[in-house]
Every structure is written in structure tokens, then in C-alpha cells.
Design a protein around this motif. Structure first.
Motif, short mmCIF file in Angstrom:
data_model
loop_
_atom_site.label_atom_id
_atom_site.label_comp_id
_atom_site.label_asym_id
_atom_site.label_seq_id
_atom_site.Cartn_x
_atom_site.Cartn_y
_atom_site.Cartn_z
N PRO A 554 -137.25 0.81 -1.62
CA PRO A 554 -137.55 -0.11 -1.07
C PRO A 554 -135.90 -0.49 0.32
O PRO A 554 -134.82 -0.06 -0.21
CB PRO A 554 -137.02 -2.25 -1.92
N PRO A 555 -137.00 -0.49 1.80
CA PRO A 555 -135.80 -0.85 3.26
C PRO A 555 -134.17 -1.67 2.62
O PRO A 555 -133.54 -0.80 2.97
CB PRO A 555 -136.68 -1.42 3.63
N ASP A 556 -134.69 -2.65 1.67
CA ASP A 556 -133.45 -3.67 1.87
C ASP A 556 -133.12 -3.25 0.64
O ASP A 556 -131.49 -3.24 0.82
CB ASP A 556 -133.76 -4.40 0.82
N VAL A 557 -133.03 -2.08 -0.16
CA VAL A 557 -132.02 -1.22 -0.77
C VAL A 557 -131.44 0.05 -0.70
O VAL A 557 -130.17 0.30 -0.51
CB VAL A 557 -132.93 -0.23 -2.66
N MET A 558 -132.25 0.13 0.80
CA MET A 558 -132.07 2.04 1.32
C MET A 558 -130.66 1.11 2.21
O MET A 558 -129.68 1.75 2.03
CB MET A 558 -132.45 1.66 2.19
N ALA A 559 -130.63 -0.42 2.52
CA ALA A 559 -129.95 -1.05 3.42
C ALA A 559 -128.20 -0.15 3.09
O ALA A 559 -126.93 -0.70 3.61
CB ALA A 559 -129.66 -2.58 4.24
N LEU A 560 -128.27 -0.87 1.60
CA LEU A 560 -126.98 -0.51 0.37
C LEU A 560 -127.13 0.08 -0.26
O LEU A 560 -125.57 0.74 -0.72
CB LEU A 560 -127.19 -1.90 -0.94
N ALA A 561 -127.42 1.68 -0.10
CA ALA A 561 -127.78 2.46 -0.95
C ALA A 561 -126.72 3.64 -0.56
O ALA A 561 -126.42 3.58 1.03
CB ALA A 561 -128.97 2.78 -0.50
N ALA A 562 -125.76 3.50 -1.45
CA ALA A 562 -124.63 5.05 -1.17
C ALA A 562 -125.64 6.78 -1.29
O ALA A 562 -125.90 6.62 -2.38
CB ALA A 562 -123.68 4.89 -1.51
N PHE A 563 -125.74 7.87 -0.03
CA PHE A 563 -126.18 8.74 -0.97
C PHE A 563 -125.59 10.04 -0.73
O PHE A 563 -124.15 10.07 -0.07
CB PHE A 563 -127.42 9.12 0.22
N GLU A 564 -125.21 11.30 -1.74
CA GLU A 564 -124.47 12.27 -1.69
C GLU A 564 -124.82 13.28 -2.35
O GLU A 564 -125.55 12.89 -3.49
CB GLU A 564 -123.27 11.43 -3.28
N PRO A 565 -125.17 14.03 -1.24
CA PRO A 565 -124.62 14.45 -0.13
C PRO A 565 -125.44 13.36 0.86
O PRO A 565 -126.07 13.06 0.27
CB PRO A 565 -124.56 15.63 0.11
N ALA A 566 -124.60 13.26 2.12
CA ALA A 566 -125.74 12.89 3.12
C ALA A 566 -126.87 13.31 3.55
O ALA A 566 -126.91 14.57 3.39
CB ALA A 566 -124.25 12.65 4.42
N PRO A 567 -128.15 12.04 3.84
CA PRO A 567 -128.52 13.27 3.91
C PRO A 567 -129.16 13.79 5.28
O PRO A 567 -128.41 12.81 6.47
CB PRO A 567 -130.01 11.74 4.35
#
Lengths: 673, 379
Positions: A554-567
Motif C-alpha cells: 500500500p502506498p501509504d505504507v511505502m512512504a514509511l517503509a525502510a528497505f534493506e538493501p535499498a531498492p
């Protein structure tokens, strides 16, 4: 074309000529009192429908208590108590002891008891079969005590007669209690009060319903949601659905001074331009008083209204259950069966049929404790009321029967008829006017528009089922392979190397040959403050792979999400992110992780994972990238994907010998008995 | 375990009989070698086995028995069932080799319980373990006794003028006459009826009559049928065990005695005869060793039921299905059998052999058997 009068109207017309008792006798069947079992069910149904409707109108979460007692084998007491707003003293006799009286008869909104024949028919039935009056207790919030009235119906005049009256200090702020004693039979199982209340609880998860059975057993359907369904708005009648009798009633009762004003303001969908068209077409004057339109001129007016183009009726007056509540209701009531799959409920957009908006909703549940070898259970609802009788004659059943469920994973002889399997299908049709096959309102009549919507909704639900089943079978397949490579192969290597006295062989190549998949394993780890979703991609194929992994959240989750490694890339507004994975050798693996702040309404196991660079037959735990993702893939991935497609095309060329351990081959014939 | 058998005498069909060798276990290790090499080469482990199905029986003109044909199947670790059977095979091979080292033997039932310790590979039924042992027999061309596995004593009884020498557990050789030296129960067959265990000394009998039910054996014994007609009575006990079939074969081959089979008149009894004469489907890989092609079916036939007006029962649904299955069974492919099966289907009746008692206790020995045996030119 003049629509035919409804049966209710015909009944109402007749009723002036004959006593209501006679009328009742003649129409027992369509009123739902033709046998003892059904008489009880109809009484409970009318009482509960009234209660839930009353609560909703007053924005109260319904709390309904149904008590059934046995005076003798065929004399049953029924008491329905609600926490509704209560009924004013002066209205009580008319509401409960006068047939076809009710505020809903001409209202253009979706309600449970649509034609107002309901509860007073039950009162009349009780009067006629046991000669006992109905006892009504009702308290409105403004008053200090409840009025208690005992009522019978004067069968000659169709008028209520108050037998006794008193006051009672009721220990609740407001509510109504109806008590009847009637000739009836109490049963459990199919088409029983319990069955009916279970259905009611599923589609009314905001209601708490308690049933006390004659032996004292108490069955409680707890409230699963504290959200009231959005109140359906009353809308003006739309000419497309208008019948002659109703038009006459409206013309007579309107406060508008002129016909033009009546057309524009008392009806829905009639524009100024349409008003002019109607007047010209029917040779009416704009300033005629509405009440002066009578007889043949009413017919002409209706014809004109049906001929000119009008704005389509508004669906605001519908009260669908909604996907969320269907899911909650089904989970609440079926939870103990532990179904393995609740399909996302399908709510079709509202459509119009005749002048009446309608919409179709479908829920589907699969597996768990549902019986695997019986016809699927069908729960039919019309305007949130369970339909228990005449399943075979209902448009809902027909739509289900006409779908080829074999394509979606259920058994069905010859591809038509009610399918069998561990499934339950819930279908709700909401409309300001549902075409029932009879006044008993037990089955929906065939209608091409409704049928089309039913079919589309059922297909959508069935597709969810198919996806679930194919995922499940891939999962079973994968589990089988994992069992082989993790539990069996190492032991086989150990045993054989021990027997031949050689060192244990390296199993990498065999493992990748047996598995021949890339496995994408996602986990969801809920921590107090964050949800972590670690992903492990393992290349269980015999060759090195270059892969691209994608996730949609969900885009609103995406805004707060952290990715490892960076996409590698993202499209935040669509909630998409992707990675080019490091080249994976056979048996090689790589990990990545998505984390986001804990949020109650996000189920991370619903995230969609996609993969590119390999044929879908060789992937577990992710789907191929859908066509609408307009992502530019790196050249290596495009090449890998092309190669994978070639490999896939070559597969299965050399067919193998009979599988010695397959069921057919291992059915060694024996000479023994 | 009996001492190693060193069979010297050879009949014509002995050439491709499974040989009992001191290196009985070598082929099991060859199997392990095969799988090990496949694993080492990175191939998915697999074995090929002849299919043991009705469709894969083929008639061996030379020996007159039905044996396994050429259709093969693959047991592969690609699928869970195949992988499990492969793993079981080597648990079994390991167990067999362990037994050889420890000089032990095991009953089939014991093996089933031994497998409790095999975790994922344990057997779920005795059928499963029996099938795997048969697979191993086929792949290694050995007998299960070579693998030190044997059934529980079957004890099928023999009554008649036959003298044998049996080597008992102490290794002492005893001479036994199956008429004079035994009780009413007759001489009990051990599971091992090979030469090193039982030797035929001599017999005055003219033929062998193999009987399905114990009650009928008792009847013939009580009526002294064996003495009066110089017969050896062998109790089949329903579907005969391997040892009983092997014993009948030896009687025919070594003493040149004709064998007749006397059973109930129903489809299952036909199969009893077929496994005596032509070989059973499950053990078709051993037909040369177990089948007695010269054995003849005496009755009760479908026409006996009519001719002797025997009390009968209606064929059940399973009976009819069994008869129909027999019509497609190559072992019943002869014109005689076909007409017999079709007659039974047509009449819809079956009868027990003891229904002959309708005419009195002596009828079977005084009328029925003499009539039938004369017809068969044995008397």
C-alpha cells in the motif's frame, strides 16, 4: 408499458372486500404460515427484522433477544426483545395489529420488511390459532415507563383491538418486546430459527443476537463490528420503477401546487427539460394541480414518464453489507470451522433494473471443517434477510448452478448444478425492490440484469478460489520437494555411502535437479513498534540465475517503509519497489528486508511479490511480473527471461517411463480376496 | 536360519531359478552402489523395476507358467513416494546385511516392527514391507529367504503315504511317514521346504489332491480316502503360501505325482487354482520356482453345481466383478476357463465344497471324487 400491480397491492385491494381472517386463510402460504415449522420461523423472522430495522433507523447497535418456549408440543411461545428506540403508545396498535400498515410501504429505500405485511400477520396467526392476544411492551427514551398492551386484530374490520393495557417500569432506557403464543413446531437444523439467526448474524455483524431455546440452551452470536452500516438514505421514487397505483398515491398526497413542480421535485431523475417533454408528450398543462390528474390521465402521465430520457436512479438508497463486514461476519460465525480460505468478498457496483437500483455481493469460504463431499452451502440474502426456503427456485441458486465450477476447483457433475466441495457461498442482493417469486419473499425471481451481476460477482469470487487452490497445490508440491531434499535425500546418501563404504557425496546438484525452482520465502515478524518482512530468495535450480524481484505494498505504507538493501528503483505513488538480485549460483541464496511501523490494518502477508528473469513454472512464493508494470528491466534480466522461456519450451520433451510408485502402477493385483 | 542350501539336483527349468548363493547379499550392495554413483554424479536417484501387474504377465511356453513381462517402471526420488521407497530399500538392505553379520533371521512381521526405528522410512502396513521385499527379490533375483526373511510358519498339513526326511532345528534328520508317523492333524509344512530341509524318501501314492478347506481335508481323512485311493492330501488353507506351492511343485517334479486341486466353486477358488498351476501375480517373478503347470482343476466347477444340484449361494457383486476381472486375466485365457467363468456368470451361483454333504458324509469320497477322478483319468 404499465408495470403490473404488486401482489401486495392486489392483496390490499381484495382485503377491503373480505375479512382479514378469510384473507389470511386464503393466503397462508404466501404469507409464510402454511405449516407449523414455517409459522414459527416466519414469526421469528418478522420480529427480528422489525427489531434490527428499528435499531438501524435510530442508529443503535442492535441487541436482539429471541426466546422460544414450549407450552405444549404444538403451542410455542415467542418473545423478541430489542434495544430499539421504542414505539409511541398511539402507534403500537397499528404497527402490531393491522395488516398492511406501516411507514415503509411507500418508502423508496432498502429495508428488510419491505411490504409491511410482516409482524401483524404473525399477530393475526397467533390470534387465530391460539386465541391469545399479542403482548407488546415498548418504551421510548422520553418516557419513564413502558406501555404494555395486549392486542388482537378485529378480523372483520382489520382494526386493532386493545384487550388490556398497563404500564411497566422496564429496566431499560428504550426498546420493544413482542410476545406471542402460536400453534407451531420447534426444530433445529435446516430452516430452523437457529439457522435463520445464524444467517442474520453473518450479514449483520453489528448486531448481537441471542437465542434461548425451549430447553434453555442459549446461543449467542456476538457482535463482530461496532460500525453501524451506513444508513440507507430515503430517496425520491424514480419514474422507471413507478407503478400506476403508486403514482396515483403520490399525486394525491403531494404538497406541490402544480404538476410541473411535482414532476421536478417529488420524483427522482426528472430534469427541467424532461418535465417539458413529459408535459408535451402527455398533453398536460404545467400548472394543473397534481390531484386533478386521475384515471386514464394517470396512465398517460406514467407512459410519458417512461418514454422520455431520465437521469438514472441513484444507488444512495442501497445498503450493501460491504466487503469488510462480509468478511468479518463470516469469520465471526464460521470461525469455529477453521476454514482455510476466506475469499476477498466481492461487492459489485450498483446497477439499475426497471427504476430500481440493485447490487450484488458475494462471499466465499473454503476448507477447514466444511464437509468436503457434499453440495456447497449456499447462504442467500435479500436486503440482509436470510432466504431459507425455495433454494431451488431462486435466481441466486440458478446463477451458481449455471457457472462451471470445475474450472475454479470445485466438483460439479457435468459442469452445471450446485457444485460440491468444502465451500460456502454467500450471496446478497440489495435493492429497493427485489423481484421475489412470491409474496412470501423466499426466492428471487429470474431477471436478466440481476443474473448478469450475480454471474460476474460469482466469477470474481470463484477466481479468488482458483488462485488460492493453485497456490495451495504449488505449496503442497513445494513441501513435498522440501521433504525429499531435506529429510529423505540426506539419509539416502548416508545409507548408501555407509553400505558401499565411501564418503557421503555432495548433494547440491541432485537437490537443484529435484527442486528445480527459485524459492521466494517471505516471513512476517510483528514487533511492538515495527513489522519486519524478511525475504529469502534461494536458487534451487541447476544453473546460475540473474533475477529481478518486485514488491507491491500500500502506498501509504511505502512512504514509511525502510528497505534493506535499498531498492534498485521505486514508484512510491504506486507502492512499488524492485531489486536486481546478485547472481545466484545453484543452491545460492540472498536476503532482503522490508520494515514498516506497526499499523493495525496492514497485513504484510498480503504484499504481492513478483519476479522476472525465470519462467513462472520454476518459481515458488512469487508471481510473474504483471503486464501493467511499466518497468524498464536491465538487459541481463531480459536475456535471462528469454533463456528461461526457451528452457521451459524444451521441457517435458523426453517423456519418462511409468512411475512405479504412482497409484495406478503400484496397484499390484492380488489373487487374494 | 537354516544352513546354506547347496542344491545339486537340477530339473529342466532349474537353469533360471534364483540360485541360492553364499554371496546372496552381493546384489543388494550392487544396488547401493548404483544409487551412490547416481548421487555422486548429481543425478536424481532412480531404479528400474518390471511392473508387477496383470497386464505385464507373459506366458513362458517352455515352462508352461506365467512370468513377468518386459514392461518396466521407474522408482525415482523426484517424487516423495518414490524417494521414500528408495530410502526404505536401503534401510532394508542395511538390515539384511546386519542380520547376515549377526547370523540372525527375521519374520516378515518382525521386519515390519523393526522399521519403527526407520523414522520417515518406516512401513505403514505389512503389505508395504512385503511389496518392498518382493521388489528386492525381483531386482536381485534372490528369494526372500536369501535375505534371511521368512513368513511365520504356515503349517499347511499333509496326510498320506509319503515318507520324508526333515532336518529339525537341532540339525538332526528325522524320517517321517505322513500317514503313520503323524497325528490326526497330519504333517505340518515348515516355511522352508527346500531339499536341505526336507528330502523325499518315497511314496506309494498315485496322485496328490490339494484341498482348499480344512473341513474337507478332515472329511477325506476320516473316510480314509487317502488309503483307499493312494492319495496324498495337502491342505491349501485358502490362498496357498509359497511353501505349500513349492512343496506341490517338488512332489510333481521329484516323485512324478499328478496334482489335482479341489476347491469351492467360486471366483476366488479359481484364483487359488491359478496361483498353484500358473503362478500368482504378486510372485510372478518366482513362477518357475513355485508354479505346478501340470496341476489340474478338479472342482467344484460351475457345471458341478448344476449336475450335482448342490446347495448354492447367489454371486455377490464382488464375485461378479472378480469373475469379470478373470476374463481379462491372461492366466484364464484358455477356452475351458473362459466357458467355465462364463457359465458361472450366467448361472449366478457359487457353492462350497462341503455342500456335497447334502447327500451324506460319504458322498464326496464314494461318489463325487471317484467320478471326477475317473473323468480326469487319474483313477
Amino acid at each position: 408499458m404499465t408495470p403490473p400491480q404488486t401482489i401486495a397491492q392486489q392483496l390490499a385491494a381484495k382485503q377491503r372486500e373480505i375479512s382479514v381472517a378469510e384473507f389470511f386463510e386464503r393466503n397462508r402460504q404466501i404469507l409464510g404460515f402454511d405449516n407449523l415449522q414455517r409459522a414459527l420461523l416466519t414469526t421469528v423472522k418478522e420480529g427480528v427484522d422489525n427489531s434490527v430495522d428499528a435499531c438501524e433507523e435510530a442508529s443503535i447497535l442492535p441487541d436482539v433477544l429471541v426466546e422460544i418456549s414450549k407450552e405444549s408440543e404444538d403451542r410455542i411461545g415467542v418473545a423478541v426483545t430489542d434495544n430499539g428506540p421504542g414505539i409511541l403508545r398511539k402507534e403500537i396498535p397499528n404497527v402490531f395489529a393491522r395488516l398492511l400498515y406501516g411507514s415503509r410501504f411507500h418508502s423508496n429505500r432498502q429495508a428488510r420488511g419491505q411490504q409491511g405485511i410482516g409482524i401483524s400477520a404473525a399477530v393475526l396467526y397467533a390470534n387465530l390459532t391460539t386465541a391469545r392476544p399479542a403482548r407488546i411492551t415498548s418504551k421510548v427514551e422520553e418516557e419513564e415507563a413502558a406501555h404494555v398492551l395486549e392486542l388482537v386484530i378485529d378480523t372483520q374490520k382489520n382494526l386493532p383491538k386493545v384487550v388490556s393495557e398497563g404500564l411497566d417500569l422496564w429496566d431499560r432506557p428504550h426498546g420493544t418486546r413482542v410476545e406471542l403464543v402460536l400453534k407451531a413446531r420447534y426444530t433445529r437444523g435446516r430452516q430452523s430459527p437457529l439457522d435463520y439467526l445464524r444467517g442474520t448474524a453473518i450479514v449483520n455483524p453489528h448486531a448481537r443476537i441471542v437465542l434461548v431455546e425451549p430447553d434453555g440452551t442459549r446461543v449467542t452470536f456476538e457482535r463482530a463490528s461496532t460500525d453501524l452500516p451506513p444508513a440507507s438514505k430515503e430517496t425520491l421514487p424514480h419514474p422507471y420503477g413507478l407503478e400506476l397505483g403508486e403514482l396515483g398515491y403520490l399525486l394525491k398526497g403531494t404538497k406541490r401546487a402544480t404538476l410541473a413542480e411535482f414532476l421536478a421535485k417529488d420524483l427522482q431523475g426528472v430534469s427541467q427539460r424532461a418535465v417539458k417533454d413529459v408535459l408535451t408528450r402527455g398533453s398536460f398543462r404545467a400548472n394543473e394541480p397534481p390531484a386533478s390528474i386521475q384515471g386514464e390521465r394517470q396512465e398517460r402521465l406514467l407512459t410519458a414518464l417512461h418514454e422520455v430520457p431520465l437521469v438514472a436512479p441513484s444507488p444512495d438508497c442501497l445498503s450493501p453489507i460491504g466487503s469488510m463486514l462480509i468478511k468479518r461476519g463470516l469469520r465471526n460465525v464460521l470461525g469455529e470451522l477453521k476454514p482455510e480460505f476466506f475469499a476477498p468478498p466481492v461487492s459489485r457496483p450498483p446497477k439499475v433494473r426497471g427504476g430500481f437500483p440493485f447490487m450484488v455481493e458475494v462471499g466465499l469460504v473454503y476448507g477447514g471443517g466444511l464437509p468436503p463431499d457434499q453440495p456447497v452451502q449456499i447462504l442467500r440474502f435479500a436486503n440482509r434477510v436470510p432466504l431459507l426456503f425455495q433454494q431451488g427456485a431462486c435466481a441466486i441458486t440458478n446463477a451458481i448452478s449455471n457457472l462451471d465450477w470445475r474450472r475454479y476447483g470445485l466438483d460439479q457433475k457435468g459442469g452445471s448444478g450446485v457444485p460440491s466441495g468444502p465451500a460456502l457461498i454467500l450471496v446478497h442482493v440489495a435493492s429497493t425492490k427485489i423481484p421475489f417469486t412470491s409474496e412470501a419473499k423466499e426466492a428471487i425471481a429470474e431477471d436478466p440484469e440481476i443474473d448478469k451481476e450475480l454471474t460476474l460477482a460469482l466469477q470474481a469470487a470463484a477466481r479468488h478460489l482458483r488462485t488460492h487452490l493453485s497456490r495451495r497445490s504449488r505449496r503442497d508440491f513445494a513441501n513435498e520437494k522440501f521433504t525429499i531434499i531435506r529429510r529423505i535425500l540426506p539419509k539416502l546418501a548416508e545409507k548408501t555411502s555407509h553400505l558401499v563404504g565411501k564418503p557421503s557425496p555432495d548433494l547440491t546438484a541432485v537437490i537443484t535437479r529435484i527442486m528445480d525452482v527459485v524459492n521466494v520465502e517471505t516471513q512476517v515478524i510483528a514487533e511492538p513498534k515495527a513489522v519486519r518482512v524478511p525475504v529469502e530468495v534461494t536458487n534451487f535450480t541447476p544453473r546460475a540465475r540473474v533475477l529481478e524481484l518486485f514488491v507491491e505494498i500500500p502506498p501509504d505504507v511505502m512512504a514509511l517503509a525502510a528497505f534493506e538493501p535499498a531498492p534498485e528503483g521505486t514508484e512510491p505513488e504506486l507502492g512499488r519497489a524492485w531489486w536486481t538480485l546478485p547472481k545466484l549460483a545453484p543452491n545460492g541464496r540472498t536476503k532482503l528486508e522490508v520494515a514498516f511501523p506497526a499499523k493495525s490494518d496492514v497485513d504484510a502477508s498480503d504484499f504481492d511479490w513478483y519476479i522476472a528473469g525465470i519462467d513462472e513454472a520454476h518459481v515458488l512464493g512469487a508471481d510473474p511480473l504483471p503486464g501493467d508494470w511499466d518497468v524498464r528491466l536491465p538487459r541481463t534480466i531480459v536475456e535471462a527471461a528469454e533463456m528461461a522461456a526457451q528452457e521451459a519450451a524444451q521441457e517435458g520433451a523426453g517423456e519418462e517411463e511409468v512411475d512405479y510408485d504412482a497409484a495406478e502402477a503400484s496397484a499390484h493385483v492380488s489373487d487374494e480376496e | 536360519m537354516p544352513p546354506k542350501r547347496a542344491r545339486t539336483s537340477a530339473t529342466k527349468s532349474d537353469a533360471d531359478l534364483p540360485k541360492v548363493r553364499a554371496d546372496a547379499l552381493a546384489p543388494t550392495l550392487e544396488l547401493a552402489e548404483q544409487i551412490y554413483d547416481q548421487l555422486d554424479r548429481g543425478e536424481i536417484p532412480r531404479m528400474r523395476l518390471p511392473l508387477r501387474t496383470k497386464q505385464n504377465l507373459s506366458f513362458q511356453m517352455r515352462e508352461g507358467v506365467w512370468r513377468l513381462g518386459k514392461a518396466m517402471g521407474t522408482r525415482s526420488a523426484r517424487k516423495l513416494d518414490g524417494a521414500l521407497m528408495l530410502l526404505r530399500t536401503f534401510y532394508l538392505v542395511d538390515f539384511i546385511n546386519e542380520m547376515a553379520r549377526d547370523r540372525k533371521t527375521s519374520t516378515l512381521r518382525e521386519l515390519y516392527y523393526i522399521s519403527e526405528a526407520w523414522e520417515d522410512a518406516k512401513f505403514h502396513s505389512e503389505d508395504e514391507s512385503n511389496l518392498l521385499i518382493e521388489d528386492l527379490e525381483v531386482m536381485c533375483t534372490r528369494l526372500r529367504e536369501d535375505f534371511r526373511l521368512h513368513p511365520e510358519e504356515n503349517g499347511a498339513s499333509v496326510i498320506g503315504d509319503l515318507t520324508i526326511k526333515e532336518r529339525n532345528r537341532q540339525g538332526i534328520v528325522k524320517k517321517i511317514n505322513c500317514k503313520d508317523d503323524v497325528g490326526d492333524g497330519g504333517y505340518s509344512l515348515p516355511f522352508n521346504v527346500e531339499k536341505e530341509k526336507i528330502e523325499f524318501v518315497g511314496s506309494n501314492a498315485k496322485f496328490v489332491i490339494a484341498i482348499e478347506c480344512g473341513g474337507m481335508v478332515d472329511r477325506l481323512a476320516e473316510n480314509r480316502f487317502d488309503e483307499e485311493h493312494d492319495a496324498i492330501l495337502v491342505h491349501l488353507k485358502g490362498q496357498p503360501a509359497r511353501s505349500t506351492r513349492r512343496f506341490l511343485k517338488r512332489l510333481t517334479e521329484e516323485l512324478q505325482l499328478p496334482v489335482v486341486v479341489f476347491t469351492d466353486g467360486d471366483p476366488w477358488s479359481f484364483r487359488i487354482y491359478a496361483s498353484v498351476a500358473y503362478g500368482a501375480i504378486k510372485t510372478a517373478h518366482l513362477s518357475n520356482y513355485l508354479a505346478t503347470p501340470s496341476a489340474e482343476f478338479l472342482g467344484v466347477t460351475a457345471s458341478d453345481i448344476e449336475n450335482y444340484e448342490l446347495p448354492s449361494d447367489q454371486l455377490s457383486e464382488q464375485d461378479v466383478r472378480a469373475l469379470q476381472a478373470e476374463l481379462t486375466d491372461p492366466r484364464f485365457g484358455t477356452a475351458e476357463w473362459r466357458s467355465e467363468i462364463e457359465l458361472m456368470l450366467k448361472n449366478g451361483k457359487k457353492a462350497e465344497q462341503q455342500s456335497l454333504a447334502k447327500y451324506g458324509l460319504n458322498y464326496v469320497t464314494e461318489h463325487y471324487l471317484p467320478e471326477k477322478l475317473t473323468e480326469m483319468e487319474i483313477l
